[in-house]
Design a protein around this motif. Sequence first.
Motif, PDB file in Angstrom:
ATOM      1  N   GLU A  65      -0.251  32.442  28.572  1.00  0.00           N
ATOM      2  CA  GLU A  65       0.319  32.148  29.891  1.00  0.00           C
ATOM      3  C   GLU A  65       0.126  30.693  30.311  1.00  0.00           C
ATOM      4  OE1 GLU A  65       0.310  34.033  34.411  1.00  0.00           O
ATOM      5  OE2 GLU A  65      -1.346  34.460  33.042  1.00  0.00           O
ATOM      6  N   PRO A  66      -1.061  30.090  30.137  1.00  0.00           N
ATOM      7  CA  PRO A  66      -1.225  28.689  30.563  1.00  0.00           C
ATOM      8  C   PRO A  66      -0.419  27.689  29.733  1.00  0.00           C
ATOM      9  CG  PRO A  66      -3.358  29.797  30.351  1.00  0.00           C
ATOM     10  CD  PRO A  66      -2.336  30.674  29.685  1.00  0.00           C
ATOM     11  N   VAL A  67       0.005  28.094  28.538  1.00  0.00           N
ATOM     12  CA  VAL A  67       0.763  27.178  27.674  1.00  0.00           C
ATOM     13  C   VAL A  67       2.153  27.734  27.403  1.00  0.00           C
ATOM     14  CG1 VAL A  67      -1.240  26.091  26.594  1.00  0.00           C
ATOM     15  CG2 VAL A  67      -0.331  28.234  25.645  1.00  0.00           C
ATOM     16  N   ALA A  68       2.719  28.397  28.398  1.00  0.00           N
ATOM     17  CA  ALA A  68       4.010  29.056  28.216  1.00  0.00           C
ATOM     18  C   ALA A  68       5.090  28.077  27.786  1.00  0.00           C
ATOM     19  CB  ALA A  68       4.419  29.752  29.519  1.00  0.00           C
ATOM     20  N   GLU A  69       5.053  26.883  28.335  1.00  0.00           N
ATOM     21  CA  GLU A  69       6.100  25.911  28.006  1.00  0.00           C
ATOM     22  C   GLU A  69       6.060  25.543  26.533  1.00  0.00           C
ATOM     23  OE1 GLU A  69       7.526  21.427  29.359  1.00  0.00           O
ATOM     24  OE2 GLU A  69       6.263  22.646  30.673  1.00  0.00           O
ATOM     25  N   GLN A  70       4.860  25.300  26.010  1.00  0.00           N
ATOM     26  CA  GLN A  70       4.756  24.962  24.593  1.00  0.00           C
ATOM     27  C   GLN A  70       5.155  26.138  23.700  1.00  0.00           C
ATOM     28  OE1 GLN A  70       2.542  24.258  27.072  1.00  0.00           O
ATOM     29  NE2 GLN A  70       0.887  22.981  26.284  1.00  0.00           N
ATOM     30  N   ARG A  78      14.108  28.716  28.425  1.00  0.00           N
ATOM     31  CA  ARG A  78      12.678  28.843  28.163  1.00  0.00           C
ATOM     32  C   ARG A  78      12.009  29.669  29.247  1.00  0.00           C
ATOM     33  NH1 ARG A  78      11.249  23.807  29.258  1.00  0.00           N
ATOM     34  NH2 ARG A  78       9.150  23.998  28.462  1.00  0.00           N
ATOM     35  N   ASP A  79      12.309  29.374  30.509  1.00  0.00           N
ATOM     36  CA  ASP A  79      11.701  30.121  31.596  1.00  0.00           C
ATOM     37  C   ASP A  79      12.136  31.576  31.572  1.00  0.00           C
ATOM     38  OD1 ASP A  79      10.450  27.844  32.465  1.00  0.00           O
ATOM     39  OD2 ASP A  79      11.986  27.355  33.939  1.00  0.00           O
ATOM     40  N   ARG A  80      13.394  31.829  31.292  1.00  0.00           N
ATOM     41  CA  ARG A  80      13.900  33.188  31.291  1.00  0.00           C
ATOM     42  C   ARG A  80      13.253  34.010  30.175  1.00  0.00           C
ATOM     43  NH1 ARG A  80      18.624  34.153  34.169  1.00  0.00           N
ATOM     44  NH2 ARG A  80      19.178  35.813  32.712  1.00  0.00           N
ATOM     45  N   LEU A  81      13.086  33.398  29.021  1.00  0.00           N
ATOM     46  CA  LEU A  81      12.456  34.118  27.916  1.00  0.00           C
ATOM     47  C   LEU A  81      11.043  34.543  28.283  1.00  0.00           C
ATOM     48  CD1 LEU A  81      12.203  35.103  24.984  1.00  0.00           C
ATOM     49  CD2 LEU A  81      11.384  32.823  24.425  1.00  0.00           C
ATOM     50  N   LEU A  97       6.902  36.011  16.678  1.00  0.00           N
ATOM     51  CA  LEU A  97       5.568  36.193  16.098  1.00  0.00           C
ATOM     52  C   LEU A  97       4.993  34.872  15.621  1.00  0.00           C
ATOM     53  CD1 LEU A  97       5.887  39.492  14.022  1.00  0.00           C
ATOM     54  CD2 LEU A  97       4.904  39.167  16.288  1.00  0.00           C
ATOM     55  N   GLY A  98       5.850  34.015  15.073  1.00  0.00           N
ATOM     56  CA  GLY A  98       5.362  32.709  14.630  1.00  0.00           C
ATOM     57  C   GLY A  98       4.817  31.885  15.778  1.00  0.00           C
ATOM     58  N   ALA A  99       5.493  31.923  16.920  1.00  0.00           N
ATOM     59  CA  ALA A  99       5.034  31.167  18.082  1.00  0.00           C
ATOM     60  C   ALA A  99       3.747  31.746  18.653  1.00  0.00           C
ATOM     61  CB  ALA A  99       6.128  31.145  19.149  1.00  0.00           C
ATOM     62  N   LEU A 100       3.668  33.068  18.710  1.00  0.00           N
ATOM     63  CA  LEU A 100       2.452  33.693  19.223  1.00  0.00           C
ATOM     64  C   LEU A 100       1.264  33.407  18.321  1.00  0.00           C
ATOM     65  CD1 LEU A 100       3.882  37.178  20.299  1.00  0.00           C
ATOM     66  CD2 LEU A 100       3.264  35.260  21.789  1.00  0.00           C
ATOM     67  N   ALA A 101       1.472  33.475  17.014  1.00  0.00           N
ATOM     68  CA  ALA A 101       0.376  33.222  16.082  1.00  0.00           C
ATOM     69  C   ALA A 101      -0.156  31.805  16.210  1.00  0.00           C
ATOM     70  CB  ALA A 101       0.846  33.478  14.650  1.00  0.00           C
ATOM     71  N   ARG A 102       0.720  30.856  16.516  1.00  0.00           N
ATOM     72  CA  ARG A 102       0.290  29.461  16.606  1.00  0.00           C
ATOM     73  C   ARG A 102      -0.492  29.171  17.878  1.00  0.00           C
ATOM     74  NH1 ARG A 102       0.517  24.687  14.390  1.00  0.00           N
ATOM     75  NH2 ARG A 102       1.409  25.678  12.566  1.00  0.00           N
ATOM     76  N   ARG A 107      -3.899  24.753  18.011  1.00  0.00           N
ATOM     77  CA  ARG A 107      -5.024  24.688  18.937  1.00  0.00           C
ATOM     78  C   ARG A 107      -6.314  25.032  18.208  1.00  0.00           C
ATOM     79  NH1 ARG A 107      -3.984  28.799  23.319  1.00  0.00           N
ATOM     80  NH2 ARG A 107      -5.666  27.759  24.419  1.00  0.00           N
ATOM     81  N   GLU A 108      -7.381  24.331  18.534  1.00  0.00           N
ATOM     82  CA  GLU A 108      -8.664  24.588  17.895  1.00  0.00           C
ATOM     83  C   GLU A 108      -9.303  25.838  18.487  1.00  0.00           C
ATOM     84  OE1 GLU A 108     -11.168  21.232  18.180  1.00  0.00           O
ATOM     85  OE2 GLU A 108      -9.867  19.921  16.998  1.00  0.00           O
TER      86      GLU A 108
END
Length: 487
Positions: free
Chosen positions: A124-129, A157-160, A206-211, A81-82
């Motif tokens: 939160e708005p991009v939880a699925e991605q 995915r939803d449970r996580l 952490l990798g997903a959060l950083a992205r 994301r930019e």
Amino acid sequence: MDAPTTESAGNGADGDSGAWGWFTPSPAKSPEKPTDSTEPVESSGTAESAAEQAVPPTAPRTTPQAAPRAAGRTATLPPRREVPAAAGPVPESALEASVRTQRPAAAEASADALLIRRTMAEIEPVAEQVTSYFYALLFVRYPDLRQLFPVSMDEQRDRLFKALLTAAQRVDDDASLTEFLAHLGRGHRKYGTLPEHYPAVGECLLGALARYATLSWDGEAEAAWIRAYTKISQIMIDAAAEDEATAPAWWDAEVVAHELRTSDIAIVTVRPDQPYPFLAGQYTSVETPWWPRVWRHYSFACAPRSDGLLSFHVKAVPAGWVSGALVHRARPGDVIRLGPPGGSMTVDHTTDNGLLCLGGGTGIAPIKALVEDVAEHGRRRPVEVFYGARSDHDLYDIDTMLRLEHAHPWLSVRPVISSGPTGGVYRSISGRLPDAVREYGPWGEYDAYVSGPPGMIRSGVDALVGVGVPSDRIRHDAVEELVAAGE
């Protein structure tokens, strides 16, 4: 299931030797012979597709001590994301507002809690991605872990994400966080999770959060999440190790009776292969032989019995793998698996308070167990049961409840039908369950129990608070867990 509160937690984990300590969980606290575990079940094909696309060797890493990745990845990552050139502070989201309002006014959030909540608010708005990307990283970097998960990943995915939200809400609440995570750690044994799996999960988280948290993610945020995950993982590892010393990872249970009450509701009775300790009002997770590694929560429909038998009320729902199998396929002689018991919707036998019970649909199952529990303790305390259903046809267990009422003068059962005629059911009330509760009060001196679909629980709790029942005397299974279970 419950959500207790307590004092705020510290920023680090007990015994943490450094910011990256979560990559090496404390051996002293880990089980010598770890067995299985992983609490969320089932998740989406989106994550599986992302994993098949693979992650290239040049993908950014957020963990300097992470284990080596799997080889042979060639596809590209989703675009990052930019970040706006002059990004200001991230506005408070609904998540942050709800977390803030749930905490006492006098309790100030720690620096780590604020950083974690800002990250959660941004993703939160991009939880699925985020969750799809997390599983893509996990399955590509650590393909051996794929076997711990069910074939379909639709609900995982939803449970996580719901588990992350819950942990974020409790990051400053030591006792609540420990109780929540200890339950998960014990329950995860049945999935085959080992202590060495936690670093891999943390690395990919952490990798997903950083992205995706591009506005709020920096060195401080990363360090806060590392400290939090160190604490989270160690609590779960310790709980699993302690549980292993006294209980199996799961119980095999033979189906001994299967009674179809309606076209989609069955009462299933099973005999565990070894003693199964539980309390009336609790629930367990169930796996069937037809869908391995797919678990669903069901409440016990009985108090503990001398013969050791357990009963469940199961309604088959559309696309419900476990519920459909239990209702339409299970027969006497089949063997299912049970996880450990959980939940705190139990009776306090140290008081003489009356019990006000609201049960909707198959939510009448744990209510019936509570009535049996009160009867077995022999104390004459008033128990008022409101049994809600859409039509009289849906009151599938009304005869049982009325027999209990006839046997115990302290018990009153009121069927409440929200639509359709009520003439076919004895003493039935027409209308909504919360309205009936308001009409028959006052209930200020009662302990309240609510069981049913998430919407009914929310409206029931609102009604109870509205008629003066203190919120700390209202017990129900956690709504987030009911939503996550889906069945």
